[in-house]
Design a protein around this motif. Structure first.
Motif, PDB file in Angstrom:
ATOM      1  N   VAL A  55       0.850  -1.197   0.000  1.00 14.67           N
ATOM      2  CA  VAL A  55       0.000   0.000   0.000  1.00 14.67           C
ATOM      3  C   VAL A  55       0.884   1.245   0.000  1.00 14.67           C
ATOM      4  O   VAL A  55       1.765   1.377   0.856  1.00 14.67           O
ATOM      5  N   PRO A  56       0.663   2.170  -0.932  1.00 17.06           N
ATOM      6  CA  PRO A  56       1.390   3.439  -0.869  1.00 17.06           C
ATOM      7  C   PRO A  56       1.131   4.127   0.474  1.00 17.06           C
ATOM      8  O   PRO A  56       0.004   4.100   0.981  1.00 17.06           O
ATOM      9  N   GLU A  57       2.158   4.737   1.035  1.00 19.12           N
ATOM     10  CA  GLU A  57       2.044   5.309   2.379  1.00 19.12           C
ATOM     11  C   GLU A  57       0.888   6.291   2.486  1.00 19.12           C
ATOM     12  O   GLU A  57       0.184   6.333   3.507  1.00 19.12           O
ATOM     13  N   VAL A  58       0.665   7.050   1.450  1.00 17.12           N
ATOM     14  CA  VAL A  58      -0.378   8.070   1.479  1.00 17.12           C
ATOM     15  C   VAL A  58      -1.780   7.458   1.605  1.00 17.12           C
ATOM     16  O   VAL A  58      -2.728   8.145   2.001  1.00 17.12           O
ATOM     17  N   LEU A  59      -1.912   6.182   1.280  1.00 15.11           N
ATOM     18  CA  LEU A  59      -3.221   5.527   1.339  1.00 15.11           C
ATOM     19  C   LEU A  59      -3.404   4.654   2.577  1.00 15.11           C
ATOM     20  O   LEU A  59      -4.455   4.037   2.767  1.00 15.11           O
ATOM     21  N   GLU A  60      -2.400   4.599   3.425  1.00 17.33           N
ATOM     22  CA  GLU A  60      -2.468   3.698   4.585  1.00 17.33           C
ATOM     23  C   GLU A  60      -3.620   4.049   5.526  1.00 17.33           C
ATOM     24  O   GLU A  60      -4.300   3.159   6.041  1.00 17.33           O
ATOM     25  N   ASP A  61      -3.854   5.325   5.780  1.00 23.44           N
ATOM     26  CA  ASP A  61      -4.939   5.719   6.681  1.00 23.44           C
ATOM     27  C   ASP A  61      -6.286   5.265   6.130  1.00 23.44           C
ATOM     28  O   ASP A  61      -7.162   4.824   6.893  1.00 23.44           O
ATOM     29  N   GLY A  62      -6.451   5.371   4.825  1.00 25.62           N
ATOM     30  CA  GLY A  62      -7.691   4.932   4.202  1.00 25.62           C
ATOM     31  C   GLY A  62      -7.886   3.430   4.340  1.00 25.62           C
ATOM     32  O   GLY A  62      -9.008   2.951   4.568  1.00 25.62           O
ATOM     33  N   VAL A  63      -6.818   2.679   4.210  1.00 25.77           N
ATOM     34  CA  VAL A  63      -6.895   1.227   4.377  1.00 25.77           C
ATOM     35  C   VAL A  63      -7.280   0.883   5.810  1.00 25.77           C
ATOM     36  O   VAL A  63      -8.138   0.020   6.050  1.00 25.77           O
ATOM     37  N   LEU A  64      -6.682   1.561   6.766  1.00 27.33           N
ATOM     38  CA  LEU A  64      -6.993   1.282   8.172  1.00 27.33           C
ATOM     39  C   LEU A  64      -8.428   1.663   8.502  1.00 27.33           C
ATOM     40  O   LEU A  64      -9.098   0.979   9.293  1.00 27.33           O
ATOM     41  N   ALA A 104     -10.940   1.591   6.364  1.00 35.14           N
ATOM     42  CA  ALA A 104     -11.759   0.538   5.758  1.00 35.14           C
ATOM     43  C   ALA A 104     -11.697  -0.731   6.592  1.00 35.14           C
ATOM     44  O   ALA A 104     -12.717  -1.400   6.803  1.00 35.14           O
ATOM     45  N   GLN A 105     -10.520  -1.051   7.072  1.00 32.58           N
ATOM     46  CA  GLN A 105     -10.376  -2.250   7.896  1.00 32.58           C
ATOM     47  C   GLN A 105     -11.245  -2.146   9.150  1.00 32.58           C
ATOM     48  O   GLN A 105     -11.922  -3.103   9.541  1.00 32.58           O
ATOM     49  N   ALA A 106     -11.232  -0.971   9.772  1.00 32.98           N
ATOM     50  CA  ALA A 106     -11.980  -0.783  11.014  1.00 32.98           C
ATOM     51  C   ALA A 106     -13.483  -0.894  10.798  1.00 32.98           C
ATOM     52  O   ALA A 106     -14.217  -1.306  11.701  1.00 32.98           O
ATOM     53  N   GLN A 107     -13.944  -0.531   9.599  1.00 33.02           N
ATOM     54  CA  GLN A 107     -15.385  -0.489   9.347  1.00 33.02           C
ATOM     55  C   GLN A 107     -15.896  -1.668   8.524  1.00 33.02           C
ATOM     56  O   GLN A 107     -17.093  -1.780   8.281  1.00 33.02           O
ATOM     57  N   CYS A 108     -15.010  -2.522   8.102  1.00 29.39           N
ATOM     58  CA  CYS A 108     -15.380  -3.655   7.235  1.00 29.39           C
ATOM     59  C   CYS A 108     -16.361  -4.577   7.955  1.00 29.39           C
ATOM     60  O   CYS A 108     -16.040  -5.142   9.005  1.00 29.39           O
ATOM     61  N   ALA A 109     -17.543  -4.734   7.360  1.00 26.82           N
ATOM     62  CA  ALA A 109     -18.589  -5.545   7.985  1.00 26.82           C
ATOM     63  C   ALA A 109     -18.172  -7.010   8.099  1.00 26.82           C
ATOM     64  O   ALA A 109     -18.571  -7.700   9.037  1.00 26.82           O
ATOM     65  N   GLY A 110     -17.397  -7.466   7.174  1.00 25.29           N
ATOM     66  CA  GLY A 110     -16.974  -8.863   7.190  1.00 25.29           C
ATOM     67  C   GLY A 110     -15.739  -9.104   8.043  1.00 25.29           C
ATOM     68  O   GLY A 110     -15.308 -10.253   8.199  1.00 25.29           O
ATOM     69  N   GLU A 111     -15.173  -8.017   8.541  1.00 29.74           N
ATOM     70  CA  GLU A 111     -13.910  -8.096   9.302  1.00 29.74           C
ATOM     71  C   GLU A 111     -12.896  -8.939   8.539  1.00 29.74           C
ATOM     72  O   GLU A 111     -12.212  -9.795   9.118  1.00 29.74           O
ATOM     73  N   CYS A 112     -12.807  -8.678   7.254  1.00 25.81           N
ATOM     74  CA  CYS A 112     -11.992  -9.553   6.399  1.00 25.81           C
ATOM     75  C   CYS A 112     -10.882  -8.807   5.667  1.00 25.81           C
ATOM     76  O   CYS A 112     -10.307  -9.350   4.710  1.00 25.81           O
ATOM     77  N   ILE A 113     -10.586  -7.580   6.085  1.00 26.26           N
ATOM     78  CA  ILE A 113      -9.442  -6.847   5.539  1.00 26.26           C
ATOM     79  C   ILE A 113      -8.286  -6.997   6.527  1.00 26.26           C
ATOM     80  O   ILE A 113      -8.428  -6.678   7.703  1.00 26.26           O
ATOM     81  N   TYR A 114      -7.186  -7.486   6.026  1.00 22.03           N
ATOM     82  CA  TYR A 114      -6.017  -7.743   6.870  1.00 22.03           C
ATOM     83  C   TYR A 114      -4.843  -6.905   6.412  1.00 22.03           C
ATOM     84  O   TYR A 114      -4.643  -6.700   5.212  1.00 22.03           O
ATOM     85  N   VAL A 115      -4.099  -6.406   7.380  1.00 23.24           N
ATOM     86  CA  VAL A 115      -2.895  -5.644   7.055  1.00 23.24           C
ATOM     87  C   VAL A 115      -1.715  -6.222   7.832  1.00 23.24           C
ATOM     88  O   VAL A 115      -1.877  -6.819   8.906  1.00 23.24           O
ATOM     89  N   GLU A 116      -0.568  -6.012   7.263  1.00 24.81           N
ATOM     90  CA  GLU A 116       0.673  -6.442   7.911  1.00 24.81           C
ATOM     91  C   GLU A 116       1.725  -5.377   7.637  1.00 24.81           C
ATOM     92  O   GLU A 116       1.830  -4.886   6.517  1.00 24.81           O
ATOM     93  N   ARG A 117       2.461  -5.026   8.670  1.00 21.86           N
ATOM     94  CA  ARG A 117       3.501  -4.003   8.503  1.00 21.86           C
ATOM     95  C   ARG A 117       4.874  -4.647   8.474  1.00 21.86           C
ATOM     96  O   ARG A 117       5.067  -5.695   9.038  1.00 21.86           O
TER      97      ARG A 117
END
Ligand code: SF4
Length: 73
Positions: free
Chosen positions: A49-58, A60-73
């Motif tokens: 993920v480009p750094e500028v989009l990381e907040d948006g990914v997080l 989405a992850q927090a609000q994902c109804a399926g709780e199926c978005i995963y991130v790894e740093r």
């Protein structure tokens, strides 16, 4: 940061695409996909993920109804 979606739990509500369209898009299968994924969507190693989009990914992850978005740093 890398991101992936466990698609078997995706509800198809497109919230992630609304919140972070630079990373997520709905596919013809009505499930969310990570843009630019190389066939590994749905599991590790995920897509960078480009750094500028990381907040948006997080967000989405927090609000994902399926709780199926995963991130790894
Ligand atoms: S927010 Fe989660 S459940 Fe909704 S479309 Fe995206 S991955 Fe699927």
């Amino acid at each position: 940061m890398k991101v992936w979606i466990e698609q078997e739990f995706c509800t198809g509500d497109a919230l992630c695409e609304d919140l972070c369209p630079g990373v997520f898009e709905m596919g013809d299968d009505a499930l969310a996909h990570v843009k630019g994924e190389d066939g590994t969507n749905g599991g590790k190693p995920g897509t960078a993920v480009p750094e500028v989009l990381e907040d948006g990914v997080l967000d989405a992850q927090a609000q994902c109804a399926g709780e199926c978005i995963y991130v790894e740093r």
